[in-house]
Every structure is written in C-alpha cells, then in structure tokens.
Scaffold this motif. Structure first.
Motif, PDB file in Angstrom:
ATOM      1  N   GLY A 113      -7.955  -4.337  -4.649  1.00  0.00           N
ATOM      2  CA  GLY A 113      -6.635  -4.577  -4.087  1.00  0.00           C
ATOM      3  C   GLY A 113      -6.682  -4.776  -2.591  1.00  0.00           C
ATOM      4  N   ILE A 114      -5.616  -5.350  -2.056  1.00  0.00           N
ATOM      5  CA  ILE A 114      -5.561  -5.576  -0.611  1.00  0.00           C
ATOM      6  C   ILE A 114      -5.122  -4.330   0.140  1.00  0.00           C
ATOM      7  CG2 ILE A 114      -5.139  -8.041  -0.866  1.00  0.00           C
ATOM      8  CD1 ILE A 114      -2.176  -7.358  -0.142  1.00  0.00           C
ATOM      9  N   ILE A 115      -4.613  -3.311  -0.569  1.00  0.00           N
ATOM     10  CA  ILE A 115      -4.392  -2.007   0.048  1.00  0.00           C
ATOM     11  C   ILE A 115      -5.702  -1.242  -0.057  1.00  0.00           C
ATOM     12  CG2 ILE A 115      -3.082   0.151  -0.027  1.00  0.00           C
ATOM     13  CD1 ILE A 115      -1.404  -2.212   0.804  1.00  0.00           C
ATOM     14  N   LYS A 116      -6.170  -0.712   1.022  1.00  0.00           N
ATOM     15  CA  LYS A 116      -7.471  -0.047   1.044  1.00  0.00           C
ATOM     16  C   LYS A 116      -7.546   1.040  -0.031  1.00  0.00           C
ATOM     17  CE  LYS A 116      -8.238  -0.911   5.970  1.00  0.00           C
ATOM     18  NZ  LYS A 116      -8.332  -0.313   7.327  1.00  0.00           N
ATOM     19  N   ASN A 117      -8.721   1.158  -0.621  1.00  0.00           N
ATOM     20  CA  ASN A 117      -9.022   2.172  -1.640  1.00  0.00           C
ATOM     21  C   ASN A 117      -8.307   1.936  -2.973  1.00  0.00           C
ATOM     22  OD1 ASN A 117     -10.583   3.307   0.319  1.00  0.00           O
ATOM     23  ND2 ASN A 117      -9.469   5.235   0.447  1.00  0.00           N
ATOM     24  N   THR A 118      -7.703   0.770  -3.155  1.00  0.00           N
ATOM     25  CA  THR A 118      -7.132   0.448  -4.470  1.00  0.00           C
ATOM     26  C   THR A 118      -8.028  -0.591  -5.139  1.00  0.00           C
ATOM     27  OG1 THR A 118      -5.695  -1.319  -3.614  1.00  0.00           O
ATOM     28  CG2 THR A 118      -4.799   0.911  -3.677  1.00  0.00           C
ATOM     29  N   SER A 119      -8.325  -0.370  -6.399  1.00  0.00           N
ATOM     30  CA  SER A 119      -9.188  -1.299  -7.111  1.00  0.00           C
ATOM     31  C   SER A 119      -9.086  -1.048  -8.605  1.00  0.00           C
ATOM     32  CB  SER A 119     -10.648  -1.164  -6.664  1.00  0.00           C
ATOM     33  OG  SER A 119     -11.161   0.108  -7.031  1.00  0.00           O
ATOM     34  N   MET A 120      -9.497  -2.024  -9.350  1.00  0.00           N
ATOM     35  CA  MET A 120      -9.609  -1.914 -10.795  1.00  0.00           C
ATOM     36  C   MET A 120     -10.913  -2.573 -11.218  1.00  0.00           C
ATOM     37  SD  MET A 120      -9.321  -3.648 -13.929  1.00  0.00           S
ATOM     38  CE  MET A 120      -8.120  -4.980 -13.918  1.00  0.00           C
ATOM     39  N   SER A 121     -11.709  -1.859 -11.988  1.00  0.00           N
ATOM     40  CA  SER A 121     -12.923  -2.438 -12.560  1.00  0.00           C
ATOM     41  C   SER A 121     -12.886  -2.238 -14.065  1.00  0.00           C
ATOM     42  CB  SER A 121     -14.175  -1.797 -11.963  1.00  0.00           C
ATOM     43  OG  SER A 121     -14.235  -0.422 -12.274  1.00  0.00           O
ATOM     44  N   ARG A 122     -13.372  -3.235 -14.780  1.00  0.00           N
ATOM     45  CA  ARG A 122     -13.280  -3.179 -16.242  1.00  0.00           C
ATOM     46  C   ARG A 122     -14.524  -3.816 -16.867  1.00  0.00           C
ATOM     47  NH1 ARG A 122      -7.915  -5.497 -18.247  1.00  0.00           N
ATOM     48  NH2 ARG A 122      -7.245  -3.388 -17.690  1.00  0.00           N
ATOM     49  N   VAL A 123     -15.038  -3.146 -17.874  1.00  0.00           N
ATOM     50  CA  VAL A 123     -16.140  -3.667 -18.672  1.00  0.00           C
ATOM     51  C   VAL A 123     -15.652  -3.796 -20.112  1.00  0.00           C
ATOM     52  CG1 VAL A 123     -18.467  -3.288 -19.544  1.00  0.00           C
ATOM     53  CG2 VAL A 123     -17.914  -2.666 -17.185  1.00  0.00           C
ATOM     54  N   ILE A 124     -15.792  -4.979 -20.682  1.00  0.00           N
ATOM     55  CA  ILE A 124     -15.404  -5.221 -22.070  1.00  0.00           C
ATOM     56  C   ILE A 124     -16.639  -5.656 -22.847  1.00  0.00           C
ATOM     57  CG2 ILE A 124     -13.980  -6.596 -23.634  1.00  0.00           C
ATOM     58  CD1 ILE A 124     -11.981  -6.950 -21.382  1.00  0.00           C
ATOM     59  N   LEU A 125     -16.914  -4.972 -23.928  1.00  0.00           N
ATOM     60  CA  LEU A 125     -18.000  -5.330 -24.828  1.00  0.00           C
ATOM     61  C   LEU A 125     -17.407  -5.600 -26.209  1.00  0.00           C
ATOM     62  CD1 LEU A 125     -20.666  -2.649 -23.827  1.00  0.00           C
ATOM     63  CD2 LEU A 125     -20.591  -5.048 -23.121  1.00  0.00           C
TER      64      LEU A 125
END
Length: 996
Positions: free
Chosen positions: A335-347
């Motif tokens: 995200g553009i706000i610091k310390n915001t993020s999303m990570s995803r792994v799909i199998l």
C-alpha cells in the motif's frame, strides 16, 4: 448347319455366362477382402495459420476407432476399409469429414468456428448457447479483462458490464464494493453471489486473476432463481482455465508495478497557517509544542511510492481420457500508506479422469490461498495526516516521536508514530476441496455429484506498544484471536439434453445441501508488558493490574444450514421460439419455525426474430432476438443466523453469598414468523446484430422489487416481549432501470482491427415501505457522522418514497453580516446557532442516475492497445472530510484546508456538516490503458510471448473537491467521505505473458 450354329451359340453363351459369373464372384471376393483389410492413415492437422494443432480428435465415423493429434499435430489411425470416413473435431473449430478412399496420407486444416467460441454462456448447473438463453446474462472473456493490481474478479469487470458498479479505494487490504442493478436490501450485503467452477459460495480469495477463463454475470431473476437463496443481488459465475484435449501447456504470467497516491487533500503549509493566524490577528502558535519552526507535509510523511508484483506459473495437460493442471500464484500488493501491505500465495491442483468411453468422469480440485495483511490504524492515520499541525516535525531532538497529547482539536496524534508504534497483522488461510463425479447414464441423460469443503482460518494479532498514542500509559496492549469458518456444499443433479427434429429440450433437476459454521474460536486482550520486544508473540508475559484489564472477545459461534430442491426446463422449437422455467425450494435454519421454506420460481421466453423467413427481406439484420422473463430470488444474509430464536446473555454481575455471579436473561426476542426476503425481477431485452455483426448490442428494461425486507431492530413493547427490539420482515425496496450495450467493429482488415464497446445503465432506487400493521417505523436514521459538536448526528435516512443513501442534513443559508454560517430550522426560521438534529432536511442522494463504460481494443499486426473509460453521473457525496477540516477557530491546534482561507475567522459554524458540503460525485476516469506486443516465434516449444505496459487511473475529470469521487457505494450508507478514505492510486505495470 443352322442347328450346329445354334448349339455352338448356346454352348458359348453358357460358358461365357459361367465365366462372367465366376469373374463377378471373384471380384466380389476381392472387393470384400480389400474392404476388410486394415489400412493405416497418417497426416498432420493444422490451423488457419498453418500451425500444428495438437489435441484434435481423429475418429472413424460410426466406429470406436479414435486417436488424438500430438504436439506436432500428427496422427496415425487404422481404418477398416476404403469407404471409411475420418472425422476431425476440436473445440472451437468446425468439424471436418474426409473419405479415406485408399489414401494413406490425409492432411487437414481446421477452420475456427468464431461464432461458437463466443456463443457459450455458463448458466446455473450447465451451459447454453447465446442464441438459446432467454435471461439477462453478460459474458466477459479473459482477453477483455482489465489489467492492474487486482485482488478480486469484480475489478476485472469495471466498466465492462452494464449496471455493474464496482468501487475500490487504494487500500490493499480491502475488497471493492460491488452493486448490480442497484441496492435491494437495507440490512444485507449488496455483493453478488459467486460461483467458481460450479462451487456455489466459494471464496474469491481462492482465485488468481490470470487463472480465469471467463466470467458470466447473471443479472435478472429468471437467470439467478436457480440459485434461489442468495441470488437477490445477482450471480457472478467464474470459470477457470482448463486445457483442451492433446494440449500440454506451460504458462507464465508476471507483472511488476509502481503506485503512488493520485491526489491529496489540499491543506495549508506551515507558512500559510502562520500567515493565516497573523492575518486574523491571532496569537502565534505555542512555540516548540505547536510550532518548532518546521514545515511538514504529513500526507507526504505517511505516504510512499509502493512497488508490487504478481507471479503466476501454471502447467496443464490433457490426453484422450484425462486432464490435469497445477497453478502457483504469488502476489504482493504494497500500500501507499507506510507499513500497509497484502501478500498472497495461491496453490491449485486438479485432475479429471474419464472412464468407460468417457461415460464416467471423476475430478478433484484442491486450492489453498494464504494471505497475510499488514496494517496500521489506517482510518486514524489518514485523518491525522490532514489534521495534524504542519508546524511541528515528526521527531524530537533525541529521536523520539514528538507528541502533545494535551492538544485539543482533531489532530492530537502524530501520524508517523501511529504507523511505527502499532502493529495490526492478519494471517488468513483458505482451503477448498472440491470433487465431482459425472455419469452419462443413457443418451442425453447425465448425473452430476459435486461436493466441496472450504475452511477459512483467520489469526489476527494486534500490538499497541508502550509509546503508542492509542494506548497511553498502558505499557503495551496485545490482542490475539483465532477463528475458523467452514463451509460444506453438496450438489446432486441430473441433466437431460435431447433434440427431436426441430424440438430441443434441456432439463435440470437436483438437490443442494450447505452448512456454514462461522466464528469458531476465541480472542483475548491483555496489557502491561515489561518491554515491547516480543510484541504480541507471548501475551503470557503481560502483567495486568486487575482482571478488568484482561478481556475476552465475545464473538459467538454461529451455524447456518441451507437445503434446496431445484429444477429447470428449457425448450426451443426450430431455434426460433425459446422457453425456460425453473423452480427452487429453499429451506434455511436462519428463519422462524413457521417460515423456513421458500419457493423461488422463474419463467422466461425468447423469439429469434432474425430466423424468420420474412427477415430475409432485411439483409442488414444478422441477428435479432426479443426476450422477456420474470423470476424471484431470495436473501437470508445480513441478519444474525439466530435472529429468529430467543438468545440468552449476561445482564451484568452481582454479589451473591460473597461471590460475584453472572446474571443470565433474554437479550433477543424470538420471531417464529421470520421468513425469506425475496426479490422479484421483470426483464425485457432486445439483442441485435447488424451489418454482418459489425454492430451488435443489447437493450434491456427491468423492474426489481424486494419485499419482506429483513430488519433486526423494530421497536416493540416490553410488556409483550422480553427485549424492546425484534427482527422482522417489513417493507420493500424497488429498483427500475434501463441498460444499453453497444459493440462496434469500425475497422477490420487483415492487419488492423478496431473494436469498441459502450455500456450505459440508469437505475432508479426507492424505498417503498418500512412498516406494516404489526411492526412500524416511520424511518430509519443511518450514517452517524460524529466529530466535533455533532455527537449522535446522522447524515442519512431510510425513508419511504426516497432511495437508499438519501442524505438528511442541515440546510445551509449562507453567511450573516458577521460572516457566520447560518442554517434553516425546521420551522423555516434562520439561525446562526448550531441547529438541532430535528432541523435536518432531505438533501439529495448517493445513488448515481447513470453508470457508463467505454472500452476500446485496437490491434495492428502484433501490437494491441486497450483502454477503458468509465464513470457516473448524478450521485452526491457528503464531503465530511472538508467540513471537519473547515474550522477557523481550531487553526491553533489543527491544520485547515486551503478552502478555509475564504472563511471568516469568526465563523464558529463553518465546520458543521450541512448540505453546503454535499457535492456532485459525477466523474469520468481513464481507468485503464494497456499497450501490448506479442512475439510468436517459429518454434514448437514457445507458442507466444506477450509484453505489456499498463497504466491505471491515468486521469480524472470531476468537480468533487475531495480526494476522489469513487467513494464506497455499497451497504446502507453509500457516498460518505468522512476523513478515513484510503487514497486512490495511480499505477503503472510492466507485464510478461509466455506460453510454452
């Protein structure tokens, strides 16, 4: 002599006849022997570009002999005799037949059946051709999807489907709000119901966008009624990619992107704020605490340019009797706000096997999606970044965060400190097991058994450390929770498809069972840690001073069971006259014992006018179909699964015999008559194609009426009931609209093609009623605004005769002679004092009168360009962010916007949320543009490589003064910008797609 001649002739003729008979007999034997002699035929099958075509089924017509072409398009087959006919068939290609006639080599070129490729539409529990459907269904293929940093299927469709409104902020940890043909409920979600590869209710987090083949949007109830219980908001059916017979494919899709905020709220710089106070003869800001000489742009401090990526690798293959595939997807969205993020792994892995000459098909699919969300107190950070004084720096000289908790106003917490001293993490793992068995019983009759089990484990962890402004003096506060949601679905149904001359019949009948269990877990919060080193990782090290400092989360476990019986019949005569009817009987544990079952019927008809003989006189019209349908679908979402029964809970504690004892009493009334909320839809549509389908389109009119609205807080007398409120079915909501989709092919040559598509949708929403003879309420007040001096003030009202999202605000009457804002009171008088809540007036609504999208696709040789323009007209937005900032009197303790420079410093009412801040939400956005180049090497191992460059949210035209007009349009309170809207981003992507 004559006798001898006659005798000779007789003898000669007899011998000749016997010789001829012997010769004929010998020839017949030779022919028979030749016909029964096996013959091997070889060849290569290619497509129109002369490229080898693997996976083509080559069979001897009328016999069981069949083979499949290899990766080089080659085949070898044994025939029985020269009279045999070879049949070449492939999905999406026109079938060809070639007589063997003694040939040992037969090469064939198959021609693409372009109409057939575009004609398949996925409907509930089956597929149909576009010519045969009588419902409102829009299909979007993968080639037409939007490009971008996307997390849900709905974003792929923005601007593509008439009547579908999708809005999303820049927050990587939030899903978009999706509304199809207007809101139809006052309590439940407006989200359409998702069906993924035949699994109803499967989570959209299990989907990688690159793995999707097509999306079908079912709009009207004649299409959605077959899904009955949760289809009132429409149905989105997602079909993922599967290989064709004989194909072995390795696909790689990747993009990297960079994003930044597309806009900021225009607040004063430090120098402008100091000058504003001086111009208004105010004392300077308190040195050091409120002014240390800095000039800080707090929006720049908390924002960043972010970088994201997506990697998708899939392998799939198919033989004559099996197909299989494996997909791995990894995505990070920072995200553009610091310390915001999303990570995803799909199998994802799947295998399908066919037995007994393809009469039995067994399939198994396993998918896991693991998502990690890193967050901050986003709404507080965003609000503080515009309110906090620009005259102070983030840090003290010793490196600690500069805070002044005694400061009044709205900007009391250091935004950067909020980011760095608070941790909010969520770890979510979803797993779906799906199995299918299909049996061809007799010709035309097929049985399908489909079972799925989905689990969703969510672990949430929060830590406010010892210097957090959200936990002052508490020496760290930790919260841990773990909840498991499970969903089990069993579908068992029969399909019967037969053609009898000019008659075509398609029947579906089945049974469905679904069990949902949610909130199976617990959570705990504690405080007072020795240090912050372990954050939330060992809450046993906390030292709470009392039991009151330890709290247990009180989210109760809930279970819902749905049982359904359904059937559908489709009939058409000669491809011209089309009929469809369906009925679904749903039972839900959510409702009262008297009304747990509901019936959801539908009926529709269509007429392919262009197939009539009299249309031959109108050669410009290629396709013309009139269709109409009526149907009913249901809704059980939006209320507690136990809303119909008495619930007991704690009514407080008391001292009994020296012990603290919990009291238990009813906290919810029962309602044995609580029943389904139902939505009926009438839809009339005209589909057309003219000038050899260079112009195609659809014109539709619909009415959508929802009755027996579910609402959980009707006031009742406590002399008759335990509790003063009850859940009941009262009231109705209406939606009426018209939609137009136009597709053009202005240019089409051998090297250059331009396709353009436009869609327009108008919807009129209205709350028809909220009361009946038993349960009554004149209105429902919603959208608590809050803020300085406005505690308890609501900004919207649900009122019969008006749409959902109707604003109810104080009416601004301009400034008086002293420059103070004035307002009209309920009695018509004008006041310069803060009005009462009863002085609020109806002031416009958040529902757009027009939603539109315009898509263009341009192809020149190996180059392609695609761009999408979309927008809305007629909707209103309450810019409460600007209202709350617009407070001249607080300029000594918080920042103010540039808008306030035009206000009198004496205006003590400037910040009050009146219709002065109700602004037009209309906008036009260049939402997406993609330039691509496809490389097609002359290689059997590399099929194609495509390079692309995309831009999202490239420009925006709007009169809205807030950060972005695309405010959340879903739920009960659409169209409110209240200081916590995560900034929308502008992104650029570089992508690579390779097929091997």
């Amino acid at each position: 002599m004559k006798k001898m001649y006659t005798l000779f002739v007789r003898v000669f003729c007899g011998i000749a006849a016997r010789a001829i008979l012997a010769l004929v007999f010998a020839m017949q034997i030779a022919t028979a022997l030749a016909q029964n002699t096996s013959q091997t035929v070889k060849g290569i099958v290619t497509d129109e570009t002369n490229a080898p075509l693997p996976g083509v089924t080559v069979s001897v017509k009328g016999k069981p002999n069949a083979v499949v072409t290899n990766t080089d398009g080659a085949y070898t087959i044994t025939t029985g005799n020269a009279a045999d006919v070879l049949q070449f068939s492939f999905i999406g290609m026109l079938t060809q037949e070639v007589k063997v006639a003694g040939k040992k080599v037969i090469n064939v070129t198959l021609i693409t059946d372009s109409k057939k490729l575009q004609d398949v539409v996925v409907i509930g529990y089956g597929t149909s051709s576009k010519r045969e459907i009588t419902s409102s269904i829009t299909t979007v293929k993968a080639d037409d999807f939007n490009a971008g940093v996307l997390s849900t299927p709905a974003e792929l469709l923005q601007g593509k489907v008439a009547g579908l409104n999708v809005s999303k902020s820049g927050d990587p940890n939030s899903n978009p709000a999706t509304v199809l043909r207007g809101p139809s409920t006052i309590t439940g979600s407006t989200e359409p119901f998702y069906v993924i590869d035949g699994v109803p209710g499967a989570s959209i987090d299990l989907l990688a966008p690159a793995d999707i083949e097509s999306i079908d949007v079912l709009k009207d109830a004649s299409a959605t009624a077959i899904y009955g219980n949760r289809a009132s908001n429409g149905v989105i059916i997602v079909t993922t990619r599967h290989p064709k017979s004989g194909q072995n494919r390795l696909n790689y899709n990747s993009y990297v992107s960079t994003e930044a905020a597309s806009n900021q709220i225009h607040v004063l710089t430090a120098d402008q704020l100091r000058q504003y106070l001086a111009d208004n003869k105010q004392t300077p800001l308190i040195p050091v605490l409120n002014d240390d000489g800095s000039n800080t742009n707090w929006q720049n401090v908390v924002e960043r340019r972010s970088y994201s990526q997506n990697q998708n690798l899939s392998f799939s293959g198919a033989s004559g009797t099996a197909d299989y595939g494996v997909t791995a997807n990894y995505m990070t969205n920072n995200g553009i706000i610091k310390n915001t993020s999303m990570s995803r792994v799909i199998l994802k892995g799947y295998v399908n096997q066919r037995f007994f000459n393809d009469r039995l098909k067994l399939g198994l699919t396993v998918t896991n999606s693991h998502t990690i969300n890193n967050n901050v107190p986003t709404s507080t950070v965003i609000s503080e970044s515009v309110f906090y004084l620009p005259t102070v720096s983030p840090f003290n000289p010793d490196g600690t965060y500069k805070e002044f908790y005694s400061r009044t106003g709205s900007g009391t917490l250091n935004p950067l400190s909020l980011i760095d001293n608070n941790i909010i993490n969520t770890d979510d793992s979803k797993t779906l097991y799906s199995g299918i068995a299909t049996v061809d019983i007799i010709k035309g009759l097929k049985y399908t058994f489909n079972a799925s089990a989905q689990s969703d484990q969510t672990n949430a962890s929060t830590y406010y450390n010892s210097v957090s402004g959200l936990a002052i003096g508490l020496n760290g506060v930790a919260t841990r929770s773990a909840y498991l949601n499970t969903n089990t679905v069993i579908e068992s149904y029969f399909n019967y498809d037969r053609d009898f001359g000019k008659h075509s019949l398609h029947l579906v009948g089945g049974y469905s069972y679904e069990n949902d269990k949610s909130n199976n877990g617990f959570g705990v919060q504690t405080q007072n840690f020795i240090d912050d080193a372990l954050t939330y990782n060992n809450i046993a090290l906390s030292n709470p001073g009392s039991l009151s400092q330890i709290s247990l989360q009180s989210t109760p476990i809930s279970t819902t069971t749905l049982i359904s019986y359904y059937g559908r019949a489709q009939y058409n005569y000669d491809g011209k006259y089309l009929f469809q009817a369906s009925l679904r009987n749903d039972g839900s544990s959510v409702f009262g014992v008297n009304n747990r079952w509901g019936y959801f019927p539908s009926i529709s008809a269509g007429w392919n006018i262009s197939d009539e003989d009299f249309m031959k006189a109108v050669p410009m019209i290629d396709y013309l179909k009139l269709r109409a349908g009526y149907g009913v679908s249901g809704n059980s979402a939006g209320i507690n699964p136990f809303s119909a029964i008495v619930i007991y809970g704690s009514a407080g504690k008391f001292l009994y015999n020296g012990n603290i004892t919990n009291t238990v009493s009813p906290v919810q009334n029962d309602n044995p008559n609580l029943k389904w909320e139902s939505t009926s839809t009438v839809d009339v549509g005209l589909d057309f194609g003219i000038f050899k389908d260079r112009i195609t389109g659809t014109l539709e009119y619909y009415t959508k009426n929802t009755s027996n609205l579910l609402y959980g807080r009707y006031n009742v007398s406590t002399t008759q009931y335990f509790v003063g409120t009850i859940a009941a079915n009262v009231g109705s909501v209406s939606n009426k609209g018209i939609e137009l989709t136009l597709n053009f092919v202005p240019v089409k040559t051998s090297s250059f093609t331009w396709k353009t598509s436009m869609n327009f949708a108008h919807n009129h929403n209205e709350v028809v009623a909220l009361s009946n003879t038993v349960f009554q309420t004149p209105f429902i007040s919603t959208a608590n605004i809050g803020g300085k001096g406005t505690s308890g003030l609501n900004g919207q009202i649900i009122l019969p005769g008006y749409p959902l999202g109707q604003f109810n605000l104080w009416h601004y009457e301009g400034k008086n002679a002293a420059g103070v804002s004035t307002f009209e009171k309920a009695d018509g008088t004008i006041t310069a004092q803060q009005p009462l809540t009863t002085d609020a007036m109806l002031s416009g609504n958040a529902q757009p009168s027009l939603i539109y999208g315009w898509t263009n696709s341009i192809f020149y040789k190996n180059l392609d360009l695609n761009f999408v323009v979309r927008g809305t007209l007629g909707n209103k937005i309450l810019n409460n962010t600007l209202a709350a900032l617009n407070d001249p009197q607080d300029a000594k303790v918080q920042n103010i916007p540039t808008f306030t420079l035009g206000e009198a410093y004496s205006d003590v009412n400037a910040y009050l949320p009146s219709d002065r801040f109700l602004e037009s939400g209309s906008y036009l956005r260049l939402d997406n543009a993609t330039l691509g180049y496809t490389i097609k090497p002359h290689s059997q191992s590399v099929k194609a490589i495509r390079l692309s460059l995309s831009g999202n949210n490239l420009f925006l035209i709007t009169n809205y003064r807030g950060i972005d007009p695309e405010i959340n349009i879903g739920g009960q309170t659409p169209g409110i910008d209240s200081g916590n809207f995560y900034p929308k981003t502008r992104s650029f992507l570089f992508g690579v797609t390779a097929t091997f």
